[in-house]
Design an enzyme around this catalytic site. Structure first.
Site, short mmCIF file in Angstrom:
data_model
loop_
_atom_site.label_atom_id
_atom_site.label_comp_id
_atom_site.label_asym_id
_atom_site.label_seq_id
_atom_site.Cartn_x
_atom_site.Cartn_y
_atom_site.Cartn_z
N GLY A 14 0.68 -1.24 0.18
CA GLY A 14 0.04 -0.10 0.00
C GLY A 14 0.79 1.42 -0.01
N HIS A 111 0.92 1.10 -13.46
CA HIS A 111 1.59 -0.28 -13.88
C HIS A 111 3.31 0.27 -13.93
CE1 HIS A 111 2.28 -3.79 -15.87
NE2 HIS A 111 3.03 -3.20 -16.79
N GLU A 176 6.60 6.28 -8.81
CA GLU A 176 4.83 6.22 -8.89
C GLU A 176 4.32 6.93 -7.75
OE1 GLU A 176 4.05 1.88 -8.55
OE2 GLU A 176 5.61 1.16 -9.64
C1 GRF Z 1 3.48 -1.14 -7.47
O1 GRF Z 1 4.87 -1.21 -8.18
C2 GRF Z 1 2.62 -1.06 -8.66
O2 GRF Z 1 2.93 -0.23 -9.87
C3 GRF Z 1 2.19 -2.48 -8.64
O3 GRF Z 1 2.29 -3.12 -7.74
C4 GRF Z 1 3.06 -2.26 -6.74
C5 GRF Z 1 2.28 -2.14 -5.51
O4 GRF Z 1 3.02 -1.17 -4.68
N1 GRF Z 1 0.98 -2.54 -9.62
P1 GRF Z 1 2.44 -0.84 -3.42
O5 GRF Z 1 1.52 -1.68 -2.74
O6 GRF Z 1 1.71 0.59 -3.68
O7 GRF Z 1 3.51 -0.61 -2.33
#
Ligand code: GRF
Length: 201
Positions: A14, A111, A176
């Site tokens: 998360g 993604h 991200e």
């Molecule tokens: C991230 O790398 C996202 O792009 C992928 O899963 C991961 C999730 O990480 N789909 P988190 O749970 O937000 O730490």
């Protein structure tokens, strides 16, 4: 005008959820109303509660592989929270075309690759194996086809000669956490054109 209501779906730690939730304060046009996990043990649930966001698990395993029943339970919990927008953030289930259709234009996903390159899993490994010199992450609208909806934003980084799968994963994840809140804010403001971020910082 009242705030846009946002639900976040996750399966894991998360960290993206936390970045999104922390961004929705002050003059931000949206507020988090629910965090929903398909795994009761997901670290993101406790993290959400610590941030003051209601967090619920709909345990996928309790439905014995019946995706229809699982999605019906998911929909029921979601509907109670009345979200305007759903953000998938490390949600590791593929949702059925029918479920996705109900959220057309109102469901986002992040993604860890520069789509359309590297849909699916193990993106960092595939970038290294292909000898690519750039990598990154993408926020897109969710459509019936996996990792293929309209792109709303991308953050690009250079692949360094000494990068490993782990170092790339960490560097992309850090981007991200910047990209997803930036795109969410734009979408909440009604802006849909792609946002492009370049470099690690
Ligand atoms: C991230 O790398 C996202 O792009 C992928 O899963 C991961 C999730 O990480 N789909 P988190 O749970 O937000 O730490």
């Amino acid at each position: 005008m009242s705030d846009l209501r946002v639900a976040v779906l996750l399966s894991g730690s998360g960290s993206n959820m936390e970045a999104l939730v922390r961004s929705m304060t002050g003059d931000h046009p949206a507020r988090p109303v629910l965090v929903l996990s398909d795994r009761p043990e997901a670290g993101g649930l406790g993290r959400a509660r610590a941030l003051g966001v209601p967090a619920v698990a709909v345990d996928r395993l309790a439905f014995g592989g019946d995706r229809g029943r699982f999605e019906a339970a998911l929909a029921e919990v979601l509907e109670q929270a009345r979200p305007d927008l759903v953000c998938l953030a490390g949600f590791m289930r593929v949702l059925s075309p029918d479920f996705v259709a109900g959220w057309a234009g109102r469901m986002l996903n992040i993604h860890p690759s520069l789509l359309p390159r590297h849909r699916g899993l193990h993106t960092h490994r595939r970038v290294l194996e292909a000898g690519e010199r750039e990598h990154g992450c993408t926020v897109h609208e969710v459509t019936a086809e996996l990792d293929a909806g309209p792109i709303l934003g991308q953050a690009r980084i250079d692949v360094r000669p000494d990068d490993t799968e782990d170092s790339l994963a960490a560097r992309v994840l850090a981007r991200e956490h910047v990209l997803y809140p930036a795109v969410l804010r734009r979408v909440a403001q009604g802006v849909r054109g792609p946002l492009l971020l370049d470099g690690d910082d």
